[in-house]
Design a protein around this motif. Sequence first.
Motif, PDB file in Angstrom:
ATOM      1  N   LEU A 175       0.543  -1.255  -0.010  1.00 55.79           N
ATOM      2  CA  LEU A 175      -0.074   0.111   0.147  1.00 55.79           C
ATOM      3  C   LEU A 175       0.963   1.410  -0.111  1.00 55.79           C
ATOM      4  O   LEU A 175       0.580   2.333  -0.622  1.00 55.79           O
ATOM      5  CB  LEU A 175      -0.779  -0.171   1.330  1.00 55.79           C
ATOM      6  N   ARG A 176       1.942   0.990   0.655  1.00 52.92           N
ATOM      7  CA  ARG A 176       2.834   2.348   0.953  1.00 52.92           C
ATOM      8  C   ARG A 176       3.536   2.515  -0.314  1.00 52.92           C
ATOM      9  O   ARG A 176       3.681   4.015  -0.753  1.00 52.92           O
ATOM     10  CB  ARG A 176       3.810   2.014   2.050  1.00 52.92           C
ATOM     11  N   GLN A 177       4.062   1.540  -1.017  1.00 52.81           N
ATOM     12  CA  GLN A 177       4.381   1.788  -2.365  1.00 52.81           C
ATOM     13  C   GLN A 177       3.692   2.732  -3.398  1.00 52.81           C
ATOM     14  O   GLN A 177       4.197   3.551  -4.000  1.00 52.81           O
ATOM     15  CB  GLN A 177       4.854   0.593  -2.907  1.00 52.81           C
ATOM     16  N   ALA A 178       2.255   2.675  -3.400  1.00 48.47           N
ATOM     17  CA  ALA A 178       1.382   3.234  -3.996  1.00 48.47           C
ATOM     18  C   ALA A 178       1.027   4.647  -3.537  1.00 48.47           C
ATOM     19  O   ALA A 178       1.398   5.629  -4.361  1.00 48.47           O
ATOM     20  CB  ALA A 178       0.240   2.541  -3.821  1.00 48.47           C
ATOM     21  N   VAL A 179       1.262   4.699  -1.993  1.00 43.16           N
ATOM     22  CA  VAL A 179       0.840   6.124  -1.537  1.00 43.16           C
ATOM     23  C   VAL A 179       2.346   7.089  -2.069  1.00 43.16           C
ATOM     24  O   VAL A 179       2.254   8.017  -2.186  1.00 43.16           O
ATOM     25  CB  VAL A 179       0.907   6.060  -0.045  1.00 43.16           C
ATOM     26  N   ILE A 180       3.529   6.329  -1.727  1.00 42.25           N
ATOM     27  CA  ILE A 180       4.917   7.069  -2.006  1.00 42.25           C
ATOM     28  C   ILE A 180       4.688   7.685  -3.581  1.00 42.25           C
ATOM     29  O   ILE A 180       5.195   8.657  -3.989  1.00 42.25           O
ATOM     30  CB  ILE A 180       5.960   6.589  -1.481  1.00 42.25           C
ATOM     31  N   GLU A 181       4.052   6.644  -4.430  1.00 44.62           N
ATOM     32  CA  GLU A 181       4.061   7.102  -5.687  1.00 44.62           C
ATOM     33  C   GLU A 181       3.224   8.368  -6.054  1.00 44.62           C
ATOM     34  O   GLU A 181       3.593   9.350  -6.745  1.00 44.62           O
ATOM     35  CB  GLU A 181       3.681   6.003  -6.584  1.00 44.62           C
ATOM     36  N   LEU A 182       2.166   8.514  -5.207  1.00 48.27           N
ATOM     37  CA  LEU A 182       0.949   9.514  -5.215  1.00 48.27           C
ATOM     38  C   LEU A 182       1.879  10.838  -4.881  1.00 48.27           C
ATOM     39  O   LEU A 182       1.560  11.879  -5.222  1.00 48.27           O
ATOM     40  CB  LEU A 182      -0.222   9.212  -4.525  1.00 48.27           C
ATOM     41  N   GLN A 183       2.725  10.673  -3.664  1.00 50.17           N
ATOM     42  CA  GLN A 183       3.378  11.725  -3.185  1.00 50.17           C
ATOM     43  C   GLN A 183       4.218  12.343  -4.295  1.00 50.17           C
ATOM     44  O   GLN A 183       4.352  13.668  -4.421  1.00 50.17           O
ATOM     45  CB  GLN A 183       4.126  11.226  -2.056  1.00 50.17           C
ATOM     46  N   ARG A 184       4.980  11.592  -5.031  1.00 47.85           N
ATOM     47  CA  ARG A 184       6.006  12.053  -5.932  1.00 47.85           C
ATOM     48  C   ARG A 184       5.227  12.547  -7.197  1.00 47.85           C
ATOM     49  O   ARG A 184       5.657  13.751  -7.970  1.00 47.85           O
ATOM     50  CB  ARG A 184       6.797  11.027  -6.513  1.00 47.85           C
ATOM     51  N   LEU A 185       3.743  12.240  -7.374  1.00 50.43           N
ATOM     52  CA  LEU A 185       3.025  13.007  -8.419  1.00 50.43           C
ATOM     53  C   LEU A 185       2.394  14.368  -7.817  1.00 50.43           C
ATOM     54  O   LEU A 185       1.915  14.986  -8.655  1.00 50.43           O
ATOM     55  CB  LEU A 185       2.047  12.114  -8.751  1.00 50.43           C
ATOM     56  N   GLY A 186       2.772  14.455  -6.610  1.00 52.88           N
ATOM     57  CA  GLY A 186       2.200  15.715  -6.279  1.00 52.88           C
ATOM     58  C   GLY A 186       0.763  15.670  -5.745  1.00 52.88           C
ATOM     59  O   GLY A 186      -0.157  16.632  -5.482  1.00 52.88           O
ATOM     60  N   ALA A 187       0.159  14.384  -5.632  1.00 56.47           N
ATOM     61  CA  ALA A 187      -1.223  14.293  -5.288  1.00 56.47           C
ATOM     62  C   ALA A 187      -1.455  14.293  -3.795  1.00 56.47           C
ATOM     63  O   ALA A 187      -2.642  14.574  -3.391  1.00 56.47           O
ATOM     64  CB  ALA A 187      -1.776  12.781  -6.114  1.00 56.47           C
ATOM     65  N   VAL A 188      -0.690  13.755  -3.246  1.00 50.96           N
ATOM     66  CA  VAL A 188      -0.658  13.672  -1.785  1.00 50.96           C
ATOM     67  C   VAL A 188       0.563  14.166  -1.012  1.00 50.96           C
ATOM     68  O   VAL A 188       1.562  14.224  -1.412  1.00 50.96           O
ATOM     69  CB  VAL A 188      -1.016  12.278  -1.110  1.00 50.96           C
ATOM     70  N   GLU A 189       0.233  14.693   0.236  1.00 56.04           N
ATOM     71  CA  GLU A 189       1.444  15.155   1.096  1.00 56.04           C
ATOM     72  C   GLU A 189       1.202  14.122   2.537  1.00 56.04           C
ATOM     73  O   GLU A 189       0.405  13.749   3.099  1.00 56.04           O
ATOM     74  CB  GLU A 189       1.166  16.428   1.681  1.00 56.04           C
ATOM     75  N   ILE A 190       2.450  13.420   2.539  1.00 59.43           N
ATOM     76  CA  ILE A 190       2.716  12.478   3.740  1.00 59.43           C
ATOM     77  C   ILE A 190       3.026  13.031   5.064  1.00 59.43           C
ATOM     78  O   ILE A 190       4.297  13.784   4.746  1.00 59.43           O
ATOM     79  CB  ILE A 190       3.478  11.246   3.306  1.00 59.43           C
ATOM     80  N   ARG A 191       2.540  13.281   5.989  1.00 59.00           N
ATOM     81  CA  ARG A 191       3.185  14.044   7.330  1.00 59.00           C
ATOM     82  C   ARG A 191       3.138  12.781   8.303  1.00 59.00           C
ATOM     83  O   ARG A 191       2.322  12.239   8.679  1.00 59.00           O
ATOM     84  CB  ARG A 191       2.321  15.123   7.749  1.00 59.00           C
TER      85      ARG A 191
END
Lengths: 271, 271
Positions: free
Chosen positions: B57-73
């Motif tokens: 799941l994390r691999q997916a979220v990190i990819e979204l972070q690199r696309l600027g779609a989400v911010e992980i705090r």
Amino acid sequence: MNERRSEHVRTGNGTPAYRRIATELWDEIQAGQLAPGVRLPNEGDLAARFGVTRLTLRQAVIELQRLGAVEIRRGVGTFVMAPPDLVEIVASVPPARQESDATADAFDEHALRRSARPVRAVDELILSSGTATGPLADEASGHLGMPSDQLHRLDTVMVRDGRRWIANSYWFHARWAGVADLVAEHSLVVRAFTDGYGLPLGYLWRAFSAIGADFDDAETLGVPTGTALLVRDGVSAGVTGEPVFYVRRRLRGDEAKFVLRYDTERVPVEG
Amino acid sequence: MNERRSEHVRTGNGTPAYRRIATELWDEIQAGQLAPGVRLPNEGDLAARFGVTRLTLRQAVIELQRLGAVEIRRGVGTFVMAPPDLVEIVASVPPARQESDATADAFDEHALRRSARPVRAVDELILSSGTATGPLADEASGHLGMPSDQLHRLDTVMVRDGRRWIANSYWFHARWAGVADLVAEHSLVVRAFTDGYGLPLGYLWRAFSAIGADFDDAETLGVPTGTALLVRDGVSAGVTGEPVFYVRRRLRGDEAKFVLRYDTERVPVEG
DNA sequence: AAGTGGTCTAGACCACAAA
DNA sequence: TTGTGGTCTAGACCACTTG
């Protein structure tokens, strides 16, 4: 005393293993100890050498890939990348007259300069053509001053020597939807407008920014998702100044560079 | 028949799980079903919902972070990002006279436009100052026409309202090494040259490209390694045309955009 | 203290490229 | 067929943020 934190060492002890490994390999590459083209040991061996799992080792290597330091080829190996061979797209300021398509031309010239044999010119292939939707359609609508339901969207990719170099998206009034049929004949969308329709065009503005490759761009350009892309967008207009199309080009950031030369006069102060 | 492959569906069956998850969330975000600011369920819950391990799941979220779609705090959660608030750095073509520092000024103006209260101006802080080494020193040497052993390197970061916006590296002849001591007084390196030394400057050229943030830039700008950065480099010269410094600025690509406006006359054809 | 993301392991199986 | 990278699991422990 709390002396542990706030050190700026890049490979300190609180640093995760994958980061330590990545910086160590990065430094070796920068120093030239790992020369361009060299193949790294396979992931299992590297993992053993650094005393970590393959997964952890992999996290380091993937980070190096995103920095453009290595190229990972599935089934083959991981190789140190050579410094990128930059295509310089030069525009003089104030601009010279009569360029056909500055971007495509620059890629042509670049290929000619580094090959004795004749090379094929840049060709533009249509990926899709249809009505405009989504957030970018609203942006295009604003740039062109036309309602988004009157907009047509054309997606293309510029190809030379079998490699896909530039992803392009055009938005224009639906009355020009026929350009799609003229692109094959004229090789480039811009020439389909200027030569096919006999419509002279000029810039209103151009802009530069950078994004990580989304899923579509990554597939179109053959790069990993998230790769840094240079974005060059702008509006071109007809002779009377009315906007004709908004275009948004995406190029691999490490292999293309837009250059503005201030040839005629000096422009005071900047940084 | 082989009907399984070569489908262009983005969420096909041969697609890895993390990619399916990433595209599904990406589409929900693009469609606005996941609105900006919304917090995603925590990684454990999301992993359960998609029937995968937290790592996947994390691999997916990190990819979204690199696309600027989400911010992980860390320690807080993962949030859908709002569309970036672009700082537009506008230059008219042909250029207007007498700008102090186009980049810094644009950030100042931008802050003023969106805040009723007074905001602090951009300030430039010195990160390091010393002799020039490494591959970039050779490049600077070429741009300036000076041997690299005569070059001085100055690294700075531009700050406003406590946030670090732009990483800068300057290379210039060692005779100017003293500028470092004048920067605090004049706020900006460029002004230290122009006002401190009384040395009027103008562009010779400017260029735009894009790279993934390396370890140093990532730390300086507070972004994840590999984040797409917009690079603006160029050479400034004195009134007689002799190069004074080569500068290489790095900005977050999603929050800055260089715009060239062709105000005075139409420039024929481009794409 | 509780909840979140960040890192890591040991092992497995799969997909791809080259010989 | 062999060797490479690509994906995934089930579990563990750590680091950070907030109340």
